[in-house]
Write a protein that holds these residues in place. Structure first.
Motif, PDB file in Angstrom:
ATOM      1  N   GLU A   5       2.111 -14.147   0.185  1.00  0.00           N
ATOM      2  CA  GLU A   5       1.858 -13.769   1.583  1.00  0.00           C
ATOM      3  C   GLU A   5       0.493 -14.261   2.056  1.00  0.00           C
ATOM      4  OE1 GLU A   5       2.448  -9.595   2.230  1.00  0.00           O
ATOM      5  OE2 GLU A   5       4.581  -9.715   1.749  1.00  0.00           O
ATOM      6  N   ILE A   6      -0.489 -14.172   1.167  1.00  0.00           N
ATOM      7  CA  ILE A   6      -1.830 -14.653   1.536  1.00  0.00           C
ATOM      8  C   ILE A   6      -1.779 -16.138   1.855  1.00  0.00           C
ATOM      9  CG2 ILE A   6      -4.128 -15.130   0.565  1.00  0.00           C
ATOM     10  CD1 ILE A   6      -3.843 -12.401  -0.925  1.00  0.00           C
TER      11      ILE A   6
ATOM     12  N   LEU B 252      -4.957 -11.137 -16.940  1.00  0.00           N
ATOM     13  CA  LEU B 252      -5.264 -10.085 -17.910  1.00  0.00           C
ATOM     14  C   LEU B 252      -4.089  -9.125 -18.095  1.00  0.00           C
ATOM     15  CD1 LEU B 252      -7.842  -9.905 -19.588  1.00  0.00           C
ATOM     16  CD2 LEU B 252      -8.128 -11.322 -17.580  1.00  0.00           C
TER      17      LEU B 252
ATOM     18  N   VAL C 153       3.941 -11.487  -4.913  1.00  0.00           N
ATOM     19  CA  VAL C 153       4.315 -11.429  -3.496  1.00  0.00           C
ATOM     20  C   VAL C 153       3.050 -11.442  -2.626  1.00  0.00           C
ATOM     21  CG1 VAL C 153       5.398 -10.012  -1.719  1.00  0.00           C
ATOM     22  CG2 VAL C 153       6.489 -10.246  -3.945  1.00  0.00           C
ATOM     23  N   MET C 154       2.043 -10.693  -3.047  1.00  0.00           N
ATOM     24  CA  MET C 154       0.801 -10.656  -2.265  1.00  0.00           C
ATOM     25  C   MET C 154       0.154 -12.032  -2.206  1.00  0.00           C
ATOM     26  SD  MET C 154      -0.766  -6.990  -3.446  1.00  0.00           S
ATOM     27  CE  MET C 154      -2.103  -7.006  -2.260  1.00  0.00           C
TER      28      MET C 154
ATOM     29  N   HIS D 292      -7.006 -13.451 -11.696  1.00  0.00           N
ATOM     30  CA  HIS D 292      -7.689 -12.748 -12.794  1.00  0.00           C
ATOM     31  C   HIS D 292      -6.846 -11.531 -13.209  1.00  0.00           C
ATOM     32  CE1 HIS D 292     -11.575 -10.993 -14.602  1.00  0.00           C
ATOM     33  NE2 HIS D 292     -10.687 -10.030 -14.740  1.00  0.00           N
ATOM     34  N   ALA D 293      -6.441 -10.732 -12.244  1.00  0.00           N
ATOM     35  CA  ALA D 293      -5.630  -9.546 -12.546  1.00  0.00           C
ATOM     36  C   ALA D 293      -4.339  -9.965 -13.241  1.00  0.00           C
ATOM     37  CB  ALA D 293      -5.322  -8.771 -11.261  1.00  0.00           C
TER      38      ALA D 293
ATOM     39  N   GLU E  63       4.634  -7.633  -7.592  1.00  0.00           N
ATOM     40  CA  GLU E  63       3.972  -7.319  -6.321  1.00  0.00           C
ATOM     41  C   GLU E  63       2.715  -8.172  -6.131  1.00  0.00           C
ATOM     42  OE1 GLU E  63       5.479  -5.495  -4.197  1.00  0.00           O
ATOM     43  OE2 GLU E  63       3.954  -5.345  -2.629  1.00  0.00           O
ATOM     44  N   LEU E  64       1.978  -8.404  -7.221  1.00  0.00           N
ATOM     45  CA  LEU E  64       0.809  -9.279  -7.109  1.00  0.00           C
ATOM     46  C   LEU E  64       1.245 -10.686  -6.684  1.00  0.00           C
ATOM     47  CD1 LEU E  64      -1.454  -8.352 -10.185  1.00  0.00           C
ATOM     48  CD2 LEU E  64      -1.561  -7.447  -7.874  1.00  0.00           C
TER      49      LEU E  64
ATOM     50  N   GLN F 276      -9.004 -13.964  -7.606  1.00  0.00           N
ATOM     51  CA  GLN F 276      -9.174 -12.616  -8.159  1.00  0.00           C
ATOM     52  C   GLN F 276      -7.809 -11.997  -8.486  1.00  0.00           C
ATOM     53  OE1 GLN F 276     -11.880 -12.059  -9.273  1.00  0.00           O
ATOM     54  NE2 GLN F 276     -13.264 -13.297  -8.035  1.00  0.00           N
ATOM     55  N   LEU F 277      -6.820 -12.255  -7.638  1.00  0.00           N
ATOM     56  CA  LEU F 277      -5.465 -11.826  -8.004  1.00  0.00           C
ATOM     57  C   LEU F 277      -5.016 -12.553  -9.266  1.00  0.00           C
ATOM     58  CD1 LEU F 277      -3.697 -11.595  -4.518  1.00  0.00           C
ATOM     59  CD2 LEU F 277      -4.093  -9.719  -6.115  1.00  0.00           C
TER      60      LEU F 277
ATOM     61  N   TYR G  69     -10.699 -17.573  -2.877  1.00  0.00           N
ATOM     62  CA  TYR G  69     -11.446 -16.662  -3.747  1.00  0.00           C
ATOM     63  C   TYR G  69     -10.588 -15.421  -4.035  1.00  0.00           C
ATOM     64  CZ  TYR G  69     -14.852 -13.150  -5.213  1.00  0.00           C
ATOM     65  OH  TYR G  69     -15.505 -12.156  -5.896  1.00  0.00           O
ATOM     66  N   ARG G  70      -9.984 -14.895  -2.978  1.00  0.00           N
ATOM     67  CA  ARG G  70      -9.120 -13.725  -3.157  1.00  0.00           C
ATOM     68  C   ARG G  70      -7.941 -14.046  -4.072  1.00  0.00           C
ATOM     69  NH1 ARG G  70      -7.625  -9.637   1.596  1.00  0.00           N
ATOM     70  NH2 ARG G  70      -9.682  -8.958   0.907  1.00  0.00           N
TER      71      ARG G  70
END
Lengths: 499, 499
Positions: A52-53, A22, A48-49, A18-19, A45-46, A15-16, A11-12
């Motif tokens: 990492e997740i 857009l 990379v995040m 989605h960001a 950075e998104l 949402q990343l 889910y997270r």
């Protein structure tokens, strides 16, 4: 419960996503030029995040535990677990420094390509592209090593195909493309002979203001079921369909002297957008609720464009509206429009190709990238092989014309190696779906003639959109059409439309 | 090194901030209505991620270690460590369930407010607002408990002020506002007497097409140094300035029958945008490179709007361009424009107030929210106290008119309690900066008359923009103006402009 942890994690990631979607749209459509570097840093950075997740140590145990208690899961959750695991395995398979190296190399190569293509400068482009292919090969090897048994890869290239179109392997592509290579050249000859005996095409004689084109585009998008309360139409250099399921962002390019081609691109992108918007709401923000790979995605845009949009019945139906918005230019008479939309002519540029020659552009690229990843061809061989294949497939010369030859597409400089086959698989898929639709909804042509398209979309929704990623590629096609993907319907469609 | 870890962490937070800023802009300016829920979920998840990053256990040790080795840090890094620690302490001070409860309550209250304000429905609004104030009080207590010694809070309300305008305390505000309360009512009387003896104002007689207004707005923004290669101007219901330093997103509202007010809002938002764009590049993506609190931010927008934009010399200078773009309506004569832009008249609505009565609107709100947080007033007392204060400060009646009384602002329903004083502190600050500018650049009025504004912006840049958050509020003001924030320059400015 472990499944819950996984579900929350994905889910997270959604949402990343989605960001990312857009911000990517904004970058193409709205962003002022000097903001590009800052946007690049934010998007990186998104990414990379997200990586990492996916690589968090806790997921190892969660996947193991969820696997042990699959009895607790509903059917769709089983499928979701399968899709989550694939995303996770892929993310873990590629070493971090390879991810970074690939990002750097593709960024540099794509950036350089924009200018070097204009300058027809293959010499300086070649070493950059070599690095991109070297790293793609390394990535393919890493993915194959990690997933070969589970995913049945028989080559490094299979691991790349599987990224863009999960389920597609060389062993599926080779026989399909072999049939096209056998059939298309002679079909092409017959079609061209037939078209050359027809009266000349009437080209648009007067420019049409952009505002008028936009009005017509919006009208046609509404006819195609696009919801402007859940999406937008904007202008860009290269049309695309982006955004998220709840927020479709379609873009178009407007040429005042050639309205007709831009219009078809909008119909194409609307197909992509409706697929995304039609994905199952109950599974939203989970991998199982996402779209299938690019082959299926392209099947939806090509269903809209080729099966529906360029059909005689649809063109006859929209012709009065076209003339209402654009004026009574003789080019916009229904019969002439149909002929413009089905005119076949070999050309150098893939994106301008008609649906008969398009697969030959794809096959040329497939054979090249396949051999490059296998190591039986080198980047320096590309121009020679390109020219040779263009002669053989389309009778055209590209010697020294890199700009309109191997430098025409963004895919390779951007690192999208293994992507091209999706276009032609999608075209076959669309023809196969259309044949199945006609069996399921025999009245479809009459409904289309009245622009009563809901029954068509409802069938696509039930069979494709609403399935999300719950089925395998083969199961999806068998359930929708009674057979696995094959070239028969596409070839029949070409014969029926053009001969 | 621990400082490096912290710096990397706050870099990541800045990139999430970039995503948040642009997604927020898109939501206000571009997003279709049905996408609102999905966008809300995405923005909420980004917030949760930011909070989790700030609350990661590893940061405890990193802050302790960085603290022990401050000798390794350059001056700006010291300041950065200070700002990082404050953000971190604040994030850790508020319990997670309080964050969630506040988000829920403000979301519900703000959503209900939109309709209830229209319906003038205080009765149903009151319990929702009570919950918001209850939770704000709880948050204030938690922040005070954690930060009181370090930040010198003397009340719960101080902890809220410090969120929006770091460094501001009741003990700064009370004497400043006391002076305004003493001086403004009689000044207001004199100004109104003076203005009533002047010939009537000429209002715009013909509507002006939006396209013309946009052309003029872009021209004036360019005059004010706005770089359209690093920013955009778009349309919204409520003008704002958003985006990031590298990508300024200013929005405007266009009223065909009242061009003049919208234009001043654009000048105001351009001030906010230039401050953000002018922040020090070397410290980008770190807390020390960010903007100061709302008091300083508002000082920049009000410098542009009040000190520059409504000054006679500026209006005289732009009047020919206004007429060039908008036509020769007698309302757009320089002298009449100046009088329109400095017309003083008590009214019910804060956002429509002139610069003389505006502080009284703010003081009313400050006194109320301060007492509500202290517990010496209750939400149910708001309408009575509002009406009483409006009579006392502005001689106006709001009895039973909740819509144009205590329900007019979004701040309280949205949970922004402790925000209002920034507007008037910003106005004082702007006047004080302007006085200092005139000492430093005595030729400023002549330069402004030629619309040669670079020396003015260069002074603001050196003294405010380029300082980022490296100095305390007091040090910033002393360095720029030679004195801490005070009301003398604002009152002198009002006297000089209006009497």
């Amino acid at each position: 419960m472990s499944y819950e942890l996984l579900s929350k994690t994905f889910y997270r990631l959604a949402q990343l996503g989605h960001a990312n979607a857009l911000l990517g749209w904004d970058q193409q459509v709205m962003m002022p030029p000097k903001a590009n570097q800052a946007r690049g840093l934010a998007l990186a950075e998104l990414s990379v995040m997200s990586a990492e997740i996916l690589q968090a140590p806790a997921l190892v145990e969660a996947f193991a535990a969820a696997n042990d208690r699959q009895d607790l899961l509903a059917d769709w959750q089983h499928a979701n677990l399968r899709e989550m695991r694939l995303d996770w395995q892929r993310a873990c398979a590629i070493p971090k420094d390879l991810v970074a190296a690939e990002a750097m190399a593709t960024n540099e190569c794509e950036h350089a390509w924009r200018q070097m293509r204009r300058d027809n400068n293959w010499r300086d482009f070649e070493p950059l592209l070599q690095t991109v292919f070297d790293l793609a090969k390394e990535k393919a090897q890493a993915l194959r090593a990690a997933l070969q048994d589970e995913r049945g890869y028989q080559s490094d290239y299979d691991a790349l195909l599987d990224i863009f179109d999960p389920g597609t392997r060389m062993k599926r592509i080779d026989p399909l493309f072999a049939q096209l290579k056998t059939e298309l050249p002679s079909l092409l000859e017959q079609i061209r002979a037939r078209q050359s005996s027809q009266p000349p095409l009437i080209r648009q004689s007067q420019p049409v203001a952009k505002a008028k084109q936009i009005e017509l585009a919006r009208e046609l998008m509404r006819v195609l079921g696009f919801d402007f309360d859940a999406g937008r139409l904007d202008e860009t250099g290269h049309p695309f369909s982006g955004g998220v399921s709840e927020d479709s962002r379609v873009t178009a390019r407007y040429d005042e002297d050639n309205v007709i081609e831009g219009l078809m691109a909008i119909i194409h992108e609307t197909g992509h957008a409706r697929y995304e918007a039609g994905l199952p709401e109950a599974w939203r923000h989970q991998p199982v609720g996402g779209s299938m790979g690019m082959g299926v995605h392209e099947s939806q845009s090509l269903f809209f464009e080729m099966q529906l949009g360029r059909s005689q019945v649809f063109i006859d139906a929209i012709a009065p509206r076209v003339r209402q918005y654009l004026g009574a230019d003789p080019a916009f008479a229904a019969d002439n429009m149909r002929r413009l939309y089905t005119h076949v002519e070999p050309g150098l540029i893939r994106v301008n190709a008609d649906e008969v020659t398009y697969p030959l552009h794809v096959i040329l690229r497939y054979e090249l990238e396949r051999d490059l990843i296998a190591g039986t061809a080198q980047v320096k061989d590309i121009p020679g092989r390109w020219d040779e294949a263009m002669h053989r497939y389309l009778g055209l010369n590209t010697e020294g014309n890199y700009r309109d030859g191997p430098m025409q597409d963004i895919h390779w400089p951007a690192g999208a190696i293994g992507y091209f086959p999706s276009y032609t698989l999608g075209a076959m898929n669309a023809a196969q779906l259309h044949a199945a639709l006609l069996k399921a909804v025999p009245k479809a042509p009459e409904l289309i003639a009245e622009l009563n398209l809901e029954p068509v979309f409802s069938w696509l929704s039930d069979n494709i959109w609403h399935q999300g990623r719950s089925l395998s590629y083969d199961d999806l096609m068998v359930q929708a059409t009674g057979e696995t993907l094959n070239s028969a319907h596409f070839l029949a469609h070409i014969r029926s439309r053009y001969l």
